[in-house]
Design a protein around this motif. Structure first.
Motif, PDB file in Angstrom:
ATOM      1  N   GLU A  91       1.398  -0.913   0.208  1.00  0.00           N
ATOM      2  CA  GLU A  91      -0.067  -0.187  -0.142  1.00  0.00           C
ATOM      3  C   GLU A  91       0.763   1.285  -0.070  1.00  0.00           C
ATOM      4  O   GLU A  91       1.056   2.356  -0.805  1.00  0.00           O
ATOM      5  N   GLN A  92       2.257   1.711   0.764  1.00  0.00           N
ATOM      6  CA  GLN A  92       3.121   2.509   0.816  1.00  0.00           C
ATOM      7  C   GLN A  92       4.000   2.409  -0.310  1.00  0.00           C
ATOM      8  O   GLN A  92       4.620   3.551  -0.547  1.00  0.00           O
ATOM      9  N   THR A  93       4.148   1.139  -1.221  1.00  0.00           N
ATOM     10  CA  THR A  93       4.781   1.447  -2.584  1.00  0.00           C
ATOM     11  C   THR A  93       4.258   1.040  -4.082  1.00  0.00           C
ATOM     12  O   THR A  93       3.740   2.327  -4.213  1.00  0.00           O
ATOM     13  N   VAL A  94       3.774   0.088  -4.410  1.00  0.00           N
ATOM     14  CA  VAL A  94       3.526  -0.135  -5.508  1.00  0.00           C
ATOM     15  C   VAL A  94       1.753   0.643  -5.779  1.00  0.00           C
ATOM     16  O   VAL A  94       1.567   0.853  -6.472  1.00  0.00           O
TER      17      VAL A  94
ATOM     18  N   SER B   7      16.874 -14.391  -9.521  1.00  0.00           N
ATOM     19  CA  SER B   7      17.410 -14.044 -10.940  1.00  0.00           C
ATOM     20  C   SER B   7      15.915 -13.573 -11.874  1.00  0.00           C
ATOM     21  O   SER B   7      15.855 -12.814 -12.446  1.00  0.00           O
ATOM     22  N   GLU B   8      14.754 -14.096 -11.375  1.00  0.00           N
ATOM     23  CA  GLU B   8      12.962 -13.762 -11.849  1.00  0.00           C
ATOM     24  C   GLU B   8      13.019 -12.754 -11.270  1.00  0.00           C
ATOM     25  O   GLU B   8      12.563 -12.105 -12.375  1.00  0.00           O
ATOM     26  N   ILE B   9      13.468 -11.997 -10.345  1.00  0.00           N
ATOM     27  CA  ILE B   9      12.729 -10.687  -9.114  1.00  0.00           C
ATOM     28  C   ILE B   9      13.297 -10.001 -10.409  1.00  0.00           C
ATOM     29  O   ILE B   9      13.143  -8.850 -10.284  1.00  0.00           O
ATOM     30  N   LEU B  10      14.952 -10.307 -10.728  1.00  0.00           N
ATOM     31  CA  LEU B  10      15.731  -8.470 -11.305  1.00  0.00           C
ATOM     32  C   LEU B  10      15.814  -8.992 -12.629  1.00  0.00           C
ATOM     33  O   LEU B  10      15.331  -8.003 -13.350  1.00  0.00           O
ATOM     34  N   LEU B  12      12.313  -8.894 -14.308  1.00  0.00           N
ATOM     35  CA  LEU B  12      10.775  -8.295 -13.646  1.00  0.00           C
ATOM     36  C   LEU B  12      11.165  -6.915 -13.137  1.00  0.00           C
ATOM     37  O   LEU B  12      10.596  -6.575 -13.949  1.00  0.00           O
ATOM     38  N   ILE B  13      12.184  -6.408 -12.367  1.00  0.00           N
ATOM     39  CA  ILE B  13      12.215  -5.412 -11.320  1.00  0.00           C
ATOM     40  C   ILE B  13      13.475  -4.825 -12.800  1.00  0.00           C
ATOM     41  O   ILE B  13      13.262  -3.561 -12.384  1.00  0.00           O
ATOM     42  N   ALA B  14      14.228  -5.425 -13.817  1.00  0.00           N
ATOM     43  CA  ALA B  14      14.267  -4.753 -14.364  1.00  0.00           C
ATOM     44  C   ALA B  14      13.951  -3.986 -15.858  1.00  0.00           C
ATOM     45  O   ALA B  14      14.303  -3.141 -16.585  1.00  0.00           O
ATOM     46  N   CYS B  15      12.643  -4.329 -16.320  1.00  0.00           N
ATOM     47  CA  CYS B  15      11.720  -4.078 -16.882  1.00  0.00           C
ATOM     48  C   CYS B  15      10.780  -2.608 -16.425  1.00  0.00           C
ATOM     49  O   CYS B  15      10.094  -2.955 -15.187  1.00  0.00           O
ATOM     50  N   PRO B  16      10.821  -2.025 -16.422  1.00  0.00           N
ATOM     51  CA  PRO B  16       9.824  -1.121 -16.295  1.00  0.00           C
ATOM     52  C   PRO B  16       7.858  -1.283 -16.057  1.00  0.00           C
ATOM     53  O   PRO B  16       7.696  -0.900 -14.770  1.00  0.00           O
ATOM     54  N   GLU B  17       7.716  -2.109 -17.238  1.00  0.00           N
ATOM     55  CA  GLU B  17       6.264  -2.202 -17.143  1.00  0.00           C
ATOM     56  C   GLU B  17       6.045  -3.428 -15.530  1.00  0.00           C
ATOM     57  O   GLU B  17       4.919  -3.614 -15.349  1.00  0.00           O
ATOM     58  N   SER B  18       7.385  -4.326 -15.735  1.00  0.00           N
ATOM     59  CA  SER B  18       6.980  -5.293 -14.783  1.00  0.00           C
ATOM     60  C   SER B  18       7.898  -5.103 -12.998  1.00  0.00           C
ATOM     61  O   SER B  18       7.747  -5.980 -13.101  1.00  0.00           O
ATOM     62  N   ILE B  19       7.957  -3.897 -12.955  1.00  0.00           N
ATOM     63  CA  ILE B  19       8.665  -3.696 -11.356  1.00  0.00           C
ATOM     64  C   ILE B  19       8.155  -4.139 -10.430  1.00  0.00           C
ATOM     65  O   ILE B  19       8.666  -4.348  -9.404  1.00  0.00           O
ATOM     66  N   ASP B  20       7.110  -2.823 -10.552  1.00  0.00           N
ATOM     67  CA  ASP B  20       5.302  -3.545  -9.857  1.00  0.00           C
ATOM     68  C   ASP B  20       5.484  -5.106  -8.864  1.00  0.00           C
ATOM     69  O   ASP B  20       5.426  -5.231  -8.123  1.00  0.00           O
ATOM     70  N   GLY B  22       8.080  -7.252  -9.924  1.00  0.00           N
ATOM     71  CA  GLY B  22       9.022  -8.048  -9.172  1.00  0.00           C
ATOM     72  C   GLY B  22       8.804  -7.465  -7.863  1.00  0.00           C
ATOM     73  O   GLY B  22       9.762  -8.304  -7.113  1.00  0.00           O
ATOM     74  N   PHE B  23       8.294  -6.553  -7.722  1.00  0.00           N
ATOM     75  CA  PHE B  23       9.005  -5.729  -6.126  1.00  0.00           C
ATOM     76  C   PHE B  23       8.206  -6.622  -5.357  1.00  0.00           C
ATOM     77  O   PHE B  23       7.762  -6.721  -4.106  1.00  0.00           O
ATOM     78  N   ARG B  24       6.227  -6.781  -5.384  1.00  0.00           N
ATOM     79  CA  ARG B  24       5.601  -7.073  -4.653  1.00  0.00           C
ATOM     80  C   ARG B  24       6.016  -9.433  -4.748  1.00  0.00           C
ATOM     81  O   ARG B  24       5.807  -9.870  -3.409  1.00  0.00           O
ATOM     82  N   LEU B  25       6.652  -9.902  -5.453  1.00  0.00           N
ATOM     83  CA  LEU B  25       7.379 -11.148  -5.281  1.00  0.00           C
ATOM     84  C   LEU B  25       8.677 -10.887  -3.897  1.00  0.00           C
ATOM     85  O   LEU B  25       8.964 -11.784  -4.021  1.00  0.00           O
ATOM     86  N   LEU B  26       9.281 -10.006  -4.346  1.00  0.00           N
ATOM     87  CA  LEU B  26      10.395  -9.547  -3.436  1.00  0.00           C
ATOM     88  C   LEU B  26       9.857  -9.196  -2.313  1.00  0.00           C
ATOM     89  O   LEU B  26      10.821  -9.911  -1.275  1.00  0.00           O
ATOM     90  N   VAL B  27       8.379  -8.803  -1.977  1.00  0.00           N
ATOM     91  CA  VAL B  27       8.604  -8.386  -0.672  1.00  0.00           C
ATOM     92  C   VAL B  27       7.792  -9.991   0.088  1.00  0.00           C
ATOM     93  O   VAL B  27       8.280 -10.074   0.931  1.00  0.00           O
TER      94      VAL B  27
END
Lengths: 200, 182
Positions: A91-94, B7-10, B12-20, B22-27
């Motif tokens: 909620e605070q980020t994406v 590497s899969e997360i990386l 995803l986050i390398a591409c602006p369209e899929s960065i979100d 990638g971040f969700r998976l990272l969290v």
């Protein structure tokens, strides 16, 4: 310094470089012998794996209780904390809504304004709006008097002292704002009568 | 869901369209790991929660600039460590006490903390850890609790492997001495 190859008393000769390499050859022979014979000791299988942890368990771990129990992190978290955490982080980020600033003018105005700002800055630097020098002599005395009459500056003992500072006759005169009401009333009545007489 | 690799997360986050995404998976993948890393430094759950959220916000903001010079997990560990240290410094300023006094304060708070589940011995170990310099404590926590290799600890803390091993053994000796004291 190079060693002599002939003994000074015995007169025997030795090959060149004999003393330089003799120690190396001796150690080489010794290590070769060691390689060829196995040490008469053995260790249990996988002894060295995890040796460090076992040493630690026998020191710190021994004092602190069983190693497995001690290694458990003695902290807990509120129930469902991690489920909730993930949502809060997202909620605070994406999922954070992007606040768009409301635009009150079309986009093409921005570069125009930038050009205008530069133009104004250049004119200001070149002194385009620099005002002419001001002199007190340019002021009309009537206008100045009107200004002082309208402003608070013309009242009060301090203002009088400033305005008449070069007048010798006022040096010994004291202006007292505390005027007696009866005297003031008498003055005003006389003033009104005089005006009426003049009008008639 | 299958375990997502770094590497899969990386990717995803390398591409602006899929960065979100990638971040969700990272969290999802790293939240507990980072939580416990911070918790071992701060000891208190509420403080850990605050710092962890700041850490994730910093990670999110920093992801577009992540060059991949180090492992992603190493980079996140560093952010978490630095944020925790900054938090402790701020807290000692607020409480107007020095670093050593702050560590004593944090351990004292543990005794009344409902989220501290340790017994008297574990409390003693926490006291021993609190008496260590920050760097030694961090090395000890990583090696002892998390069983991270010395080489990886060295990379995370930007130290030589020799320095990490040395810190660990000094820390272990100090803890041993602390626990054996009368």
């Amino acid at each position: 310094m190079k060693k002599k190859n002939t003994h000074k008393d015995l007169g025997f000769e030795i090959p060149d470089g004999y003393f330089d390499s003799s120690m190396d050859r001796m150690f080489d022979n010794q290590s070769q012998q060691q390689e060829n014979q196995e040490l008469p000791f053995a260790v249990p299988a996988h002894y060295f794996e995890g040796l460090e942890d076992r040493i630690f368990e026998n020191t710190v771990g021994k004092e602190a209780g069983s190693a497995s129990k001690e290694k458990e992190i003695p902290f807990s978290v509120p129930q469902d904390y991690f489920m909730d955490l993930e949502q809060r982080v997202l909620e605070q980020t994406v999922d954070k809504p992007v606040v768009q600033l409301e635009r009150h003018f079309p986009a093409w105005v921005v570069p125009m304004l930038a050009v205008a700002a530069v133009f104004v800055a250049v004119m200001a630097i070149n002194g385009f709006w620099q005002s002419n020098s001001f002199s007190m002599d340019d002021l009309n005395s009537d206008e100045l008097g009107m200004y002082l009459a309208d402003s608070d500056f013309a009242s009060g003992q301090d203002a009088i002292n400033i305005l008449y500072s070069d007048a010798d006759e006022l040096q010994n005169v004291s202006f007292n704002s505390a005027m007696d009401d009866e005297v003031l009333l008498e003055y005003l009545v006389d003033e009104v009568d005089m005006n009426l007489m003049l009008e008639e | 869901m299958s375990q997502t690799t770094e590497s899969e997360i990386l990717t995803l986050i390398a591409c602006p369209e899929s960065i979100d995404k990638g971040f969700r998976l990272l969290v999802k993948k790293h939240q507990q790991q980072l939580y416990w890393q911070i918790r071992k430094i701060l000891l208190n759950h509420e403080d850990t929660d605050d710092v962890l959220q700041n850490v994730f916000i910093k990670i999110f903001k920093g992801l577009p600039n992540f060059k991949g010079d180090s492992k992603l997990s190493t980079w996140m560990f560093r952010i978490a460590y630095n944020e925790s240290m900054t938090f402790l410094k701020r807290k000692s300023k607020i409480l107007q006490i020095n670093d050593a006094e702050l560590q004593d304060y944090l351990v004292d708070q543990l005794e009344a903390d409902v989220y501290f589940t340790g017994d008297a011995i574990q409390l003693e170990l926490q006291k021993a850890l609190a008496a260590l310099p920050e760097r030694q404590k961090e090395v000890f926590n990583m090696r002892y609790y998390d069983e991270i290799k010395f080489k990886d600890i060295a990379e995370i803390l930007d130290l030589s492997e020799g320095a990490v091993k040395s810190s660990y053994h000094i820390a272990a000796k100090k803890i041993e001495a602390f626990l054996k004291r009368d």
